[in-house]
Design a protein around this motif. Structure first.
Motif, PDB file in Angstrom:
ATOM      1  N   ASN A  91       0.828  -1.210   0.000  1.00 34.87           N
ATOM      2  CA  ASN A  91       0.000   0.000   0.000  1.00 34.87           C
ATOM      3  C   ASN A  91       0.859   1.256   0.000  1.00 34.87           C
ATOM      4  OD1 ASN A  91      -3.162  -0.492   0.474  1.00 34.87           O
ATOM      5  ND2 ASN A  91      -2.015  -2.155   1.436  1.00 34.87           N
TER       6      ASN A  91
ATOM      7  N   MET B 105       1.879   1.741  -3.533  1.00 39.92           N
ATOM      8  CA  MET B 105       0.759   2.269  -4.302  1.00 39.92           C
ATOM      9  C   MET B 105       0.554   3.763  -4.029  1.00 39.92           C
ATOM     10  SD  MET B 105      -0.146  -0.304  -6.064  1.00 39.92           S
ATOM     11  CE  MET B 105      -1.648   0.338  -6.792  1.00 39.92           C
ATOM     12  N   SER B 106       0.767   4.164  -2.771  1.00 38.10           N
ATOM     13  CA  SER B 106       0.670   5.588  -2.436  1.00 38.10           C
ATOM     14  C   SER B 106       1.712   6.389  -3.201  1.00 38.10           C
ATOM     15  CB  SER B 106       0.857   5.788  -0.931  1.00 38.10           C
ATOM     16  OG  SER B 106      -0.141   5.127  -0.194  1.00 38.10           O
TER      17      SER B 106
ATOM     18  N   MET C 245       0.723   6.755  -6.832  1.00 36.69           N
ATOM     19  CA  MET C 245      -0.310   7.773  -7.013  1.00 36.69           C
ATOM     20  C   MET C 245       0.310   9.164  -7.001  1.00 36.69           C
ATOM     21  SD  MET C 245      -3.398   6.273  -4.649  1.00 36.69           S
ATOM     22  CE  MET C 245      -4.546   7.553  -5.131  1.00 36.69           C
TER      23      MET C 245
ATOM     24  N   PHE D 282       2.202   9.775 -10.246  1.00 34.89           N
ATOM     25  CA  PHE D 282       1.324   9.990 -11.398  1.00 34.89           C
ATOM     26  C   PHE D 282       1.111  11.474 -11.670  1.00 34.89           C
ATOM     27  CE2 PHE D 282      -3.021  10.910 -12.830  1.00 34.89           C
ATOM     28  CZ  PHE D 282      -3.032  10.272 -14.064  1.00 34.89           C
ATOM     29  N   SER D 283       1.120  12.280 -10.624  1.00 32.37           N
ATOM     30  CA  SER D 283       0.850  13.707 -10.793  1.00 32.37           C
ATOM     31  C   SER D 283       2.051  14.495 -11.305  1.00 32.37           C
ATOM     32  CB  SER D 283       0.393  14.309  -9.455  1.00 32.37           C
ATOM     33  OG  SER D 283       1.457  14.322  -8.516  1.00 32.37           O
TER      34      SER D 283
ATOM     35  N   SER E 121      -6.055  15.211  -6.558  1.00 27.68           N
ATOM     36  CA  SER E 121      -6.492  14.100  -5.704  1.00 27.68           C
ATOM     37  C   SER E 121      -5.424  13.027  -5.607  1.00 27.68           C
ATOM     38  CB  SER E 121      -7.791  13.504  -6.262  1.00 27.68           C
ATOM     39  OG  SER E 121      -8.804  14.480  -6.344  1.00 27.68           O
ATOM     40  N   PHE E 122      -4.799  12.677  -6.722  1.00 30.43           N
ATOM     41  CA  PHE E 122      -3.755  11.662  -6.693  1.00 30.43           C
ATOM     42  C   PHE E 122      -2.583  12.105  -5.820  1.00 30.43           C
ATOM     43  CE2 PHE E 122      -5.765   9.773 -10.483  1.00 30.43           C
ATOM     44  CZ  PHE E 122      -5.699   8.445 -10.112  1.00 30.43           C
ATOM     45  N   TYR E 123      -2.209  13.374  -5.952  1.00 31.63           N
ATOM     46  CA  TYR E 123      -1.083  13.856  -5.156  1.00 31.63           C
ATOM     47  C   TYR E 123      -1.404  13.782  -3.667  1.00 31.63           C
ATOM     48  CZ  TYR E 123       2.876  16.664  -3.655  1.00 31.63           C
ATOM     49  OH  TYR E 123       4.026  17.080  -3.046  1.00 31.63           O
TER      50      TYR E 123
ATOM     51  N   LEU F  51      -3.815  12.073  -2.000  1.00 37.43           N
ATOM     52  CA  LEU F  51      -4.023  10.712  -1.505  1.00 37.43           C
ATOM     53  C   LEU F  51      -2.695   9.977  -1.372  1.00 37.43           C
ATOM     54  CD1 LEU F  51      -7.194   9.689  -3.550  1.00 37.43           C
ATOM     55  CD2 LEU F  51      -7.047  10.013  -1.071  1.00 37.43           C
ATOM     56  N   GLY F  52      -1.789  10.210  -2.311  1.00 37.33           N
ATOM     57  CA  GLY F  52      -0.479   9.574  -2.230  1.00 37.33           C
ATOM     58  C   GLY F  52       0.311  10.043  -1.028  1.00 37.33           C
TER      59      GLY F  52
ATOM     60  N   TRP G 256      -7.030   4.386   3.841  1.00 40.23           N
ATOM     61  CA  TRP G 256      -7.344   5.115   2.603  1.00 40.23           C
ATOM     62  C   TRP G 256      -8.486   6.105   2.822  1.00 40.23           C
ATOM     63  CZ3 TRP G 256      -4.034   5.585  -0.991  1.00 40.23           C
ATOM     64  CH2 TRP G 256      -3.162   4.543  -1.336  1.00 40.23           C
TER      65      TRP G 256
END
Length: 367
Positions: free
Chosen positions: A83, A86-87, A90, A93-94, A119-121, A123-124, A170
């Motif tokens: 996890n 995955m964070s 995410m 991705f930004s 949001s991706f930034y 949440l990551g 999450w």
């Protein structure tokens, strides 16, 4: 100076799209120029973001692939590490979007992508914090209270509690991210498109975002981890289990690296809060804060690339799984490498043998 994306759009600390950002004027004082910071950020930040994205994506992608492939062998720590990877993915991705935004000084991806990338930034970032807290609490229960794990009931109950814990982390990340995610939007301004939070006027949402970062991003996790490890470390002195000590070493390295890389950013963010609330308003402070944010950004962003390296060097189990996964995925490459290694070894043995024979012959001749 206003940090338009509050605390997490790192490159916007040099938000040169807006004149008020670079023109400090108090009581008709002369404008405060930040041209050097702006020019530096426009060249430096896209390069940095691109490098971090490439290295971090490869490393964290490999971590996620290996842990998913061998998930049937995974324990609680492995699932937290998955996890965590995955964070980081995410967050990564930004970065291409922010790199383009910083280089072109123009948001061209539309309002939906502005909210999505934000949001991706967020949440990551918060996902990394909360999963490190979860790992620490699990190790605390395992070692200090001598239980197998927070989730060590029957297999089905264990799996259910683990999933519930991950979902809870999450959900907490989502709740912490919501204010900035909601207020972020694309806006046309002076023939330029921007992506930033548009907080309602005469509200305290901006101050709240700064305070939230400092509390949830540093003070709360640091307090929990200091308490847990102050109990864990003395307990380890009375244990002889190398397996437990290696697991603790891995988690401690991850946590120490996290705080070393993110604490400077939190400190500068707090100074921006003071600036926004009317303190530290001089032109000199504004320039110093702008320049400082450039450097703490560099430190903080690099953190995404380090977790996979830490796994590889500290986690022996993970190294074995990586080698096994690569062998299964690329058997031809490994067979060629093995043949090349064998051939080189045979050549080296042959050379050593001939060298030994020559030495023996020379000695016999001397006799």
């Amino acid at each position: 100076m206003v940090l338009h994306l509050s605390y997490f759009f790192l490159f916007r600390s040099t938000d040169y799209s807006y004149s008020d950002y670079y023109s400090y004027n108090e009581d008709s004082a002369a404008p405060c120029s930040n041209e050097n910071v702006r020019d530096f950020g426009q060249v430096f930040l896209p390069t940095l973001y691109s490098m971090v994205f490439i290295v971090g994506f490869i490393g964290n992608g490999l971590v996620a692939y290996v842990l998913i492939k061998y998930r049937h062998r995974s324990n609680m720590t492995d699932m937290c590490l998955l996890n965590l990877a995955m964070s980081d993915l995410m967050f990564l991705f930004s970065l291409p979007f922010w790199a383009h935004y910083a280089a072109m000084n123009q948001w061209i991806f539309g309002n939906f992508m502005c909210k999505a990338v934000t949001s991706f930034y967020m949440l990551g970032f918060y996902g990394s914090v909360f999963f490190m807290i979860l790992m620490t609490m699990d190790r605390y229960v395992v070692i200090v209270h001598a239980h197998a794990s927070l989730f060590s009931q029957h297999h089905s109950a264990k799996a259910g509690m683990a999933v519930a814990a991950f979902m809870c982390m999450w959900l907490l990340s989502l709740m912490a991210s919501l204010p900035t995610m909601i207020f972020s939007e694309e806006k046309k301004e002076l023939n330029e498109s921007t992506c930033k939070p548009e907080y309602p006027p005469d509200t305290y949402w901006r101050q709240f975002s700064y305070i939230e970062l400092n509390i949830l991003g540093l003070i709360l996790p640091l307090s929990i981890m200091v308490f847990c490890y102050s109990q864990i470390i003395p307990t380890l002195y009375h244990m002889r289990s190398q397996k437990k000590q290696k697991a603790i070493r891995l988690i401690m390295v991850l946590i120490i690296v996290f705080f070393v890389f993110w604490t400077p950013y939190n400190v500068v963010t707090f100074l921006f809060l003071l600036h926004h609330t009317g303190h530290l308003r001089s032109c000199e402070w504004q320039q110093n804060l702008n320049l400082s944010m450039q450097w703490v950004q560099t430190i903080a962003l690099s953190h995404c690339c380090l977790n996979p390296i830490i796994y590889a060097f500290v986690g022996q189990k993970f190294r074995r799984l990586v080698v096994k996964a690569l062998k299964q995925s690329f058997p031809g490459c490994f067979n060629k490498c093995k043949m090349l290694t064998t051939e080189l070894s045979e050549r080296r043995s042959s050379v050593n043998s001939r060298s030994s024979e020559k030495s023996t012959t020379s000695i016999m001749q001397l006799q």
